[in-house]
Motif scaffolding. Structure first.
Motif, PDB file in Angstrom:
ATOM      1  N   LEU A   1       0.847  -1.193   0.000  1.00 43.80           N
ATOM      2  CA  LEU A   1       0.000   0.000   0.000  1.00 43.80           C
ATOM      3  C   LEU A   1       0.879   1.239   0.000  1.00 43.80           C
ATOM      4  CD1 LEU A   1      -2.952   1.014   0.191  1.00 43.80           C
ATOM      5  CD2 LEU A   1      -2.628   1.122   2.678  1.00 43.80           C
ATOM      6  N   PHE A   2       0.686   2.096  -0.999  1.00 41.35           N
ATOM      7  CA  PHE A   2       1.450   3.333  -1.194  1.00 41.35           C
ATOM      8  C   PHE A   2       2.868   3.052  -1.702  1.00 41.35           C
ATOM      9  CE2 PHE A   2      -1.315   4.559   2.526  1.00 41.35           C
ATOM     10  CZ  PHE A   2      -2.291   5.152   1.734  1.00 41.35           C
ATOM     11  N   LYS A   3       3.559   2.050  -1.135  1.00 38.07           N
ATOM     12  CA  LYS A   3       4.915   1.745  -1.558  1.00 38.07           C
ATOM     13  C   LYS A   3       5.097   0.246  -1.666  1.00 38.07           C
ATOM     14  CE  LYS A   3       7.568   5.764  -0.020  1.00 38.07           C
ATOM     15  NZ  LYS A   3       8.790   6.215   0.693  1.00 38.07           N
ATOM     16  N   LYS A   4       5.987  -0.168  -2.577  1.00 39.87           N
ATOM     17  CA  LYS A   4       6.309  -1.574  -2.743  1.00 39.87           C
ATOM     18  C   LYS A   4       6.957  -2.102  -1.474  1.00 39.87           C
ATOM     19  CE  LYS A   4       6.717  -5.124  -5.696  1.00 39.87           C
ATOM     20  NZ  LYS A   4       5.548  -5.747  -6.350  1.00 39.87           N
ATOM     21  N   LYS A   5       6.578  -3.323  -1.074  1.00 43.03           N
ATOM     22  CA  LYS A   5       7.112  -4.009   0.108  1.00 43.03           C
ATOM     23  C   LYS A   5       6.733  -3.320   1.412  1.00 43.03           C
ATOM     24  CE  LYS A   5      11.007  -6.284  -2.176  1.00 43.03           C
ATOM     25  NZ  LYS A   5      12.457  -6.541  -2.146  1.00 43.03           N
ATOM     26  N   SER A   6       5.714  -2.499   1.393  1.00 42.51           N
ATOM     27  CA  SER A   6       5.171  -1.941   2.626  1.00 42.51           C
ATOM     28  C   SER A   6       3.985  -2.791   3.060  1.00 42.51           C
ATOM     29  CB  SER A   6       4.741  -0.492   2.428  1.00 42.51           C
ATOM     30  OG  SER A   6       3.654  -0.429   1.515  1.00 42.51           O
ATOM     31  N   ALA A   7       3.485  -2.552   4.271  1.00 37.93           N
ATOM     32  CA  ALA A   7       2.364  -3.351   4.769  1.00 37.93           C
ATOM     33  C   ALA A   7       1.539  -2.528   5.752  1.00 37.93           C
ATOM     34  CB  ALA A   7       2.854  -4.630   5.429  1.00 37.93           C
ATOM     35  N   LEU A   8       0.232  -2.570   5.563  1.00 39.16           N
ATOM     36  CA  LEU A   8      -0.713  -1.971   6.500  1.00 39.16           C
ATOM     37  C   LEU A   8      -1.402  -3.109   7.251  1.00 39.16           C
ATOM     38  CD1 LEU A   8      -2.228   0.617   7.519  1.00 39.16           C
ATOM     39  CD2 LEU A   8      -3.985   0.048   5.809  1.00 39.16           C
ATOM     40  N   ASN A   9      -1.307  -3.106   8.569  1.00 39.58           N
ATOM     41  CA  ASN A   9      -1.895  -4.156   9.395  1.00 39.58           C
ATOM     42  C   ASN A   9      -3.021  -3.591  10.238  1.00 39.58           C
ATOM     43  OD1 ASN A   9      -0.012  -6.491   8.895  1.00 39.58           O
ATOM     44  ND2 ASN A   9       1.462  -4.967   9.615  1.00 39.58           N
ATOM     45  N   LEU A  10      -4.167  -4.265  10.214  1.00 43.21           N
ATOM     46  CA  LEU A  10      -5.332  -3.889  11.009  1.00 43.21           C
ATOM     47  C   LEU A  10      -5.539  -4.956  12.075  1.00 43.21           C
ATOM     48  CD1 LEU A  10      -7.681  -2.910   8.046  1.00 43.21           C
ATOM     49  CD2 LEU A  10      -6.189  -1.384   9.358  1.00 43.21           C
ATOM     50  N   TYR A  11      -5.841  -4.540  13.296  1.00 46.66           N
ATOM     51  CA  TYR A  11      -5.954  -5.466  14.410  1.00 46.66           C
ATOM     52  C   TYR A  11      -7.278  -5.279  15.139  1.00 46.66           C
ATOM     53  CZ  TYR A  11      -0.847  -5.236  13.822  1.00 46.66           C
ATOM     54  OH  TYR A  11       0.421  -5.229  13.309  1.00 46.66           O
ATOM     55  N   TYR A  12      -7.775  -6.403  15.665  1.00 46.88           N
ATOM     56  CA  TYR A  12      -8.934  -6.376  16.552  1.00 46.88           C
ATOM     57  C   TYR A  12      -8.727  -7.418  17.644  1.00 46.88           C
ATOM     58  CZ  TYR A  12     -13.567  -7.417  18.418  1.00 46.88           C
ATOM     59  OH  TYR A  12     -14.629  -7.654  19.261  1.00 46.88           O
ATOM     60  N   GLY A  13      -9.002  -7.044  18.880  1.00 45.71           N
ATOM     61  CA  GLY A  13      -8.845  -7.974  19.991  1.00 45.71           C
ATOM     62  C   GLY A  13     -10.074  -7.966  20.885  1.00 45.71           C
ATOM     63  N   PHE A  14     -10.424  -9.150  21.389  1.00 44.25           N
ATOM     64  CA  PHE A  14     -11.581  -9.294  22.273  1.00 44.25           C
ATOM     65  C   PHE A  14     -11.197 -10.170  23.452  1.00 44.25           C
ATOM     66  CE2 PHE A  14     -15.096 -12.011  23.683  1.00 44.25           C
ATOM     67  CZ  PHE A  14     -16.013 -11.056  24.094  1.00 44.25           C
ATOM     68  N   ARG A  15     -11.596  -9.764  24.666  1.00 47.80           N
ATOM     69  CA  ARG A  15     -11.336 -10.543  25.870  1.00 47.80           C
ATOM     70  C   ARG A  15     -12.619 -10.648  26.693  1.00 47.80           C
ATOM     71  NH1 ARG A  15      -7.398  -6.893  28.564  1.00 47.80           N
ATOM     72  NH2 ARG A  15      -7.993  -5.476  26.893  1.00 47.80           N
ATOM     73  N   PHE A  16     -12.873 -11.839  27.176  1.00 45.17           N
ATOM     74  CA  PHE A  16     -14.024 -12.082  28.041  1.00 45.17           C
ATOM     75  C   PHE A  16     -13.540 -12.687  29.348  1.00 45.17           C
ATOM     76  CE2 PHE A  16     -16.777 -15.481  29.680  1.00 45.17           C
ATOM     77  CZ  PHE A  16     -17.858 -14.728  30.119  1.00 45.17           C
ATOM     78  N   VAL A  17     -14.049 -12.176  30.470  1.00 41.35           N
ATOM     79  CA  VAL A  17     -13.762 -12.723  31.792  1.00 41.35           C
ATOM     80  C   VAL A  17     -15.093 -12.887  32.515  1.00 41.35           C
ATOM     81  CG1 VAL A  17     -12.514 -12.446  33.969  1.00 41.35           C
ATOM     82  CG2 VAL A  17     -11.541 -11.526  31.856  1.00 41.35           C
ATOM     83  N   GLU A  18     -15.381 -14.106  32.921  1.00 46.85           N
ATOM     84  CA  GLU A  18     -16.621 -14.364  33.653  1.00 46.85           C
ATOM     85  C   GLU A  18     -16.553 -13.709  35.041  1.00 46.85           C
ATOM     86  OE1 GLU A  18     -19.587 -14.581  34.022  1.00 46.85           O
ATOM     87  OE2 GLU A  18     -20.160 -16.655  33.550  1.00 46.85           O
ATOM     88  N   ARG A  19     -17.700 -13.288  35.550  1.00 44.69           N
ATOM     89  CA  ARG A  19     -17.744 -12.663  36.863  1.00 44.69           C
ATOM     90  C   ARG A  19     -17.289 -13.657  37.934  1.00 44.69           C
ATOM     91  NH1 ARG A  19     -24.345 -12.102  37.322  1.00 44.69           N
ATOM     92  NH2 ARG A  19     -24.812 -14.334  37.092  1.00 44.69           N
ATOM     93  N   PHE A  20     -16.702 -13.136  39.003  1.00 43.74           N
ATOM     94  CA  PHE A  20     -16.219 -13.988  40.078  1.00 43.74           C
ATOM     95  C   PHE A  20     -16.294 -13.225  41.395  1.00 43.74           C
ATOM     96  CE2 PHE A  20     -12.614 -11.773  38.242  1.00 43.74           C
ATOM     97  CZ  PHE A  20     -11.899 -11.308  39.344  1.00 43.74           C
TER      98      PHE A  20
ATOM     99  N   LEU B   1      -8.709  -2.071  19.323  1.00 43.96           N
ATOM    100  CA  LEU B   1      -8.467  -1.874  17.902  1.00 43.96           C
ATOM    101  C   LEU B   1      -7.056  -1.337  17.699  1.00 43.96           C
ATOM    102  CD1 LEU B   1     -11.796  -0.165  16.712  1.00 43.96           C
ATOM    103  CD2 LEU B   1     -11.099  -2.543  16.334  1.00 43.96           C
ATOM    104  N   GLY B   2      -6.439  -1.678  16.566  1.00 47.97           N
ATOM    105  CA  GLY B   2      -5.105  -1.184  16.279  1.00 47.97           C
ATOM    106  C   GLY B   2      -4.819  -1.150  14.796  1.00 47.97           C
ATOM    107  N   VAL B   3      -3.885  -0.306  14.414  1.00 53.31           N
ATOM    108  CA  VAL B   3      -3.445  -0.224  13.023  1.00 53.31           C
ATOM    109  C   VAL B   3      -1.961   0.119  13.021  1.00 53.31           C
ATOM    110  CG1 VAL B   3      -4.111   2.221  12.887  1.00 53.31           C
ATOM    111  CG2 VAL B   3      -3.831   0.885  10.782  1.00 53.31           C
ATOM    112  N   SER B   4      -1.218  -0.480  12.101  1.00 57.98           N
ATOM    113  CA  SER B   4       0.198  -0.149  11.967  1.00 57.98           C
ATOM    114  C   SER B   4       0.564  -0.124  10.490  1.00 57.98           C
ATOM    115  CB  SER B   4       1.079  -1.163  12.709  1.00 57.98           C
ATOM    116  OG  SER B   4       1.057  -2.425  12.071  1.00 57.98           O
ATOM    117  N   TYR B   5       1.509   0.739  10.161  1.00 57.72           N
ATOM    118  CA  TYR B   5       1.992   0.819   8.776  1.00 57.72           C
ATOM    119  C   TYR B   5       3.509   0.645   8.799  1.00 57.72           C
ATOM    120  CZ  TYR B   5       2.874   2.411   4.031  1.00 57.72           C
ATOM    121  OH  TYR B   5       3.276   2.477   2.721  1.00 57.72           O
ATOM    122  N   ALA B   6       3.973  -0.388   8.093  1.00 54.42           N
ATOM    123  CA  ALA B   6       5.399  -0.688   8.023  1.00 54.42           C
ATOM    124  C   ALA B   6       5.933  -0.238   6.674  1.00 54.42           C
ATOM    125  CB  ALA B   6       5.643  -2.179   8.216  1.00 54.42           C
ATOM    126  N   PHE B   7       6.879   0.667   6.678  1.00 61.00           N
ATOM    127  CA  PHE B   7       7.516   1.114   5.452  1.00 61.00           C
ATOM    128  C   PHE B   7       8.422   0.009   4.906  1.00 61.00           C
ATOM    129  CE2 PHE B   7       6.050   4.929   7.392  1.00 61.00           C
ATOM    130  CZ  PHE B   7       5.820   5.833   6.360  1.00 61.00           C
TER     131      PHE B   7
END
Length: 802
Positions: free
Chosen positions: A714-733, A753-759
């Protein structure tokens, strides 16, 4: 007659010249990834072949003088063909290679070979790799918290006390190591909070059954952090800033001289946060002058954290007499304000701790030591650690940071004269010595003998500067020493389909406590000593096995009688963490069992997936836990550790990995167990109210899901755009034995949520993260609330082969 004689001399001279041989050595590396492991180097004229080591270094001996054609091949790089002139006894030949244009999933298969090897030895172990997340604003503890079977429990924000729960075993039952050395050697100011993933190669998480090479008294599990050791010349740095005025930066550099093997490694970090995040809900309340509760939403105001540290190592790597010989120094310093005691019911003002540590180290590793097949390693460390706990503010405060007042309008004083207990400026000095030595001997190709020994000694002195000058003249001492020896026999049978590891461990601990006291004898102050000591010896043993049904299905099982000796803080207390001493605490013993199936990788077109599933049993005697006090409104919130009796945890965990078209990756895992108290009657024959009930303050059901999507070029050769999503569940205690809603945390659904761009070439990476996107309440130990929604920006820069 003269001409033939001259010809003969010329012929002899030529033969002597061409009979000369030399040594050709060097290193094969790529600018992107460093040394190329196990590449083949071949002399075309003689067909002589040698394989490079794991860091790309190779050596060819007895190479004749003259012109030679060299061929270098590996599954990771494009083939290289070059010419070299041998005209002196030793030729150094650095070779720069180009990585093959693999698809991403193919590269991962190669990179995970070591991970796969460790995870299929029979132990219940997860290997957490850091390469992908090192560029994001993620703490090492957050990375572990996403791993199956691990719950990282933190008393608040950055820098707060951390507790690890591995399948129902927690606290000091879980040991943390840095390259096999207990992290406790480094002091309070050096922790996994302080080590960014960028400095870590991988993290090995052993659950329940611990291998012999980690010769320590871990009972329920071990977290072994392997720091990066590549000899490639590189320099990396990162800086991040985010919510709650959180600033973090780290630096890491390595230099190695190709000719001499001289190596310099240096790293440093700095972390700071105000930790002034909002807290609210049923555990956050102000006490009004009339004694009624007012539930409020407020910011934490006495919770700032700062840590700074660094280390440098000098020595030699990959030389004839040592694979590694490094002498190092590690220094760190931290400052932590304390917002409340064990519970959040009463906020503090003015209570804080400071810690410093200075550590000297020696590391030596040599394969084929004295004889072929014998590996010898030594790690020796000596540290001087200092800690100061300050608590002199005498007023009571509410959650707005204001002095509380009574019905008469006058300020309310703390009943003890300080926020926690009596006013104190407590200085705690520790001299800690750690020595670990190991021998690994390959009896044959498939049989190995492992012997390890670790010595840990601590000399602790305490002095409270709030006491009188006469009292301060007498200093109390606390001494603890332990020796642990482990022996293991490793075997690979049935064409390597059956792998077994049989081991035994021998534990010894001695404790000595001296408290000087002043007594009045015949009208004069006389110094006397209250002295107590104890000595303990125990034996443990275990077995881990794996059987490969076929390349995609591996059965794993392990069992151990594990022993854990009480730690320094459990015996002598830890004022900075609101823990008081319990000199009579006993070792805990646990019978641990694991059963599992490791399956994958499976392919279906562009789809690839793998999974693991396992069950476990933890049957523990004299389980050591922090005392659970249901009276959460007490002004004094210090608790000792104590032996609980019998406890059994039975549960299972599952882990699924899926990827599609080299762009999408999904990881889902869950862990659930039932951990109950098994002692029915007390010493007087009365039945416990909580017999056969779930242990409080233990999250027993957790689920994690992480999704990553990559857009290449994306935008440049051999670059990379990474999109992230994370979910955590903890039962009540429940947080106490009382089955009341006031003492139970709610269910937790946390999303990030996260995003990173590697040149190109990953030299520069920028990343942004939003944690706890929907600002949900997150709780941990004793219902202590953790940060809500937070934003972070991080920059990474890497220089290779300078």
């Amino acid at each position: 007659m003269k001409i033939p004689f001259l010809l003969l001399l010329l012929l002899l001279f030529s033969v002597s010249v061409f009979a000369q041989t030399a040594t050709l050595k060097g290193r094969i590396y790529t600018k992107e990834q460093g040394g190329v492991a196990h590449a083949n180097v071949k002399l075309m004229q003689s067909n002589a072949v040698v394989a490079a080591d794991e860091n790309g270094y190779f050596m060819l001996k007895n190479v004749p003088y003259g012109q030679h054609e060299v061929m270098v091949t590996s599954v990771e790089i494009e083939p290289i063909q070059l010419k070299v002139t041998i005209n002196k006894p030793q030729i150094n030949l650095p070779i720069t290679a180009k990585p093959k244009n693999f698809e991403l999933n193919e590269v991962r298969v190669v990179q995970k070979s070591e991970k796969k090897e460790i995870e299929t030895l029979g132990f219940a172990v997860n290997v957490v790799e850091t390469k992908e997340v090192a560029q994001r604003n993620i703490q090492t503890n957050e990375l572990l918290d996403r791993t199956v079977g691990i719950r990282v429990r933190q008393n608040g924000g950055l820098g707060s006390a951390v507790n690890y729960n591995l399948n129902g075993m927690s606290g000091n039952s879980v040991r943390v190591f840095i390259d096999g050395i207990p992290i406790s050697t480094y002091g309070e100011s050096f922790s996994l909070n302080s080590i960014p993933p960028a400095l870590i190669e991988r993290v090995e998480v052993y659950k329940g059954v611990i291998p012999a090479h980690l010769a320590d008294d871990a009972l329920g599990g071990a977290i072994n952090v392997i720091l990066k050791k590549g000899a490639m010349n590189n320099l990396s740095a990162s800086v991040s800033y985010g919510s709650f005025n959180t600033f973090q930066t780290n630096f890491n550099g390595t230099y190695r001289n190709e000719k001499t093997g001289f190596t310099v490694k240096a790293s440093a970090f700095h972390n700071y946060s105000d930790n002034d995040y909002e807290v609210w809900g049923k555990f956050v309340r102000n006490i009004l002058p009339n004694g009624r509760y007012e539930y409020v939403r407020a910011r934490r105001f006495n919770d700032a954290y700062r840590s700074t540290g660094g280390q440098i190592q000098l020595g030699f790597m990959n030389v004839k007499w040592a694979d590694q010989f490094l002498i190092g120094y590690n220094g760190s310093d931290d400052f932590k304000e304390v917002q409340h005691g064990t519970y959040m019911s009463i906020p503090y003002m003015g209570r804080f701790t400071e810690s410093q540590a200075n550590v000297l180290s020696l590391n030596y590793v040599k394969k084929n030591f004295l004889t072929r097949g014998l590996e010898f390693n030594v790690n020796a460390m000596y540290s001087q650690r200092g800690q100061v706990v300050v608590d002199t503010v005498k007023w009571n405060y509410n959650w707005y940071g204001q002095i509380s007042v009574g019905l008469n309008g006058n300020p309310i004083m703390r009943p003890t004269g300080a926020q926690q207990a009596a006013p104190t400026i407590m200085h705690i000095d520790r001299n800690v010595s750690t020595f670990r030595a190991g021998l690994n001997y390959d009896l044959s190709k498939n049989h190995r003998l492992v012997v390890n020994h670790i010595y840990y000694g601590i000399d602790r002195r305490e002095q409270d500067f709030m006491r009188s000058e006469l009292e301060r003249a007498f200093i109390g001492t606390r001494n603890l020493q332990k020796n642990i020896t482990s022996v293991a026999y490793e075997a690979k049978l049935l064409e390597n389909r059956l792998k077994s590891n049989l081991f035994a461990k021998f534990y010894e601990q001695s404790i000595d406590r001296i408290d000087p006291v002043l007594r009045v004898v015949d009208g004069q102050n006389v110094r006397q000593e209250n002295r107590a000591n104890s000595s303990k010896k125990h034996t443990g043993y275990g077995l881990a096995m794996s059987y490969t049904l076929n390349p995609k299905f591996i059965l794993l099982t392990s069992a151990e009688k594990a022993v854990r000796l009480p730690s320094e803080s459990e015996v002598f207390g830890s004022p900075g963490e609101n823990i008081i001493e319990n000199f009579g605490i006993r070792p805990e013993v646990s019978y641990n069992y694991n059963f599992g199936l490791n399956a994958g990788n499976f392919y279906a077109g562009k789809h690839r997936y793998s999974f693991t599933v396992s069950g476990f049993i933890r049957d523990t005697r004299d389980k050591i836990v922090q005392r659970i006090n249901p009276r959460v409104n007490d002004a004094l919130q210090t608790n000792p550790f104590e032996n609980l009796g019998k406890n059994k945890a039975i549960g299972f965990e599952a882990d699924l990995h899926y990827s599609f078209d080299n762009n999408l990756r999904v990881d889902v895992n869950m862990s659930k167990f039932n951990s109950v108290f098994n002692v029915r009657y007390d010493a007087n024959g009365r039945e416990y109210d909580y017999y056969n009930r779930q242990l409080p303050n233990e999250p027993y059901w957790t689920t994690n899901a992480n999704v990553q999507y990559t857009i290449k070029d994306l935008f440049k050769k051999k670059s990379a755009l990474n999109l992230y999503y994370g979910f955590r569940f903890v039962e009540r205690f429940y947080t106490t034995w009382l089955i009341l809603e006031d003492f139970r945390t709610p269910r937790q659904y946390i999303q990030d949520l996260g995003v990173s761009y590697a040149f190109p070439q990953n030299k520069f990476v920028v990343s942004a993260d939003v944690k706890n996107v929907f600002d949900q309440q997150a709780y941990d130990n004793f219902a202590v609330q953790k940060p809500g929604r937070a934003f972070y920006l991080k920059l990474n820069y890497l220089i290779n082969n300078f």
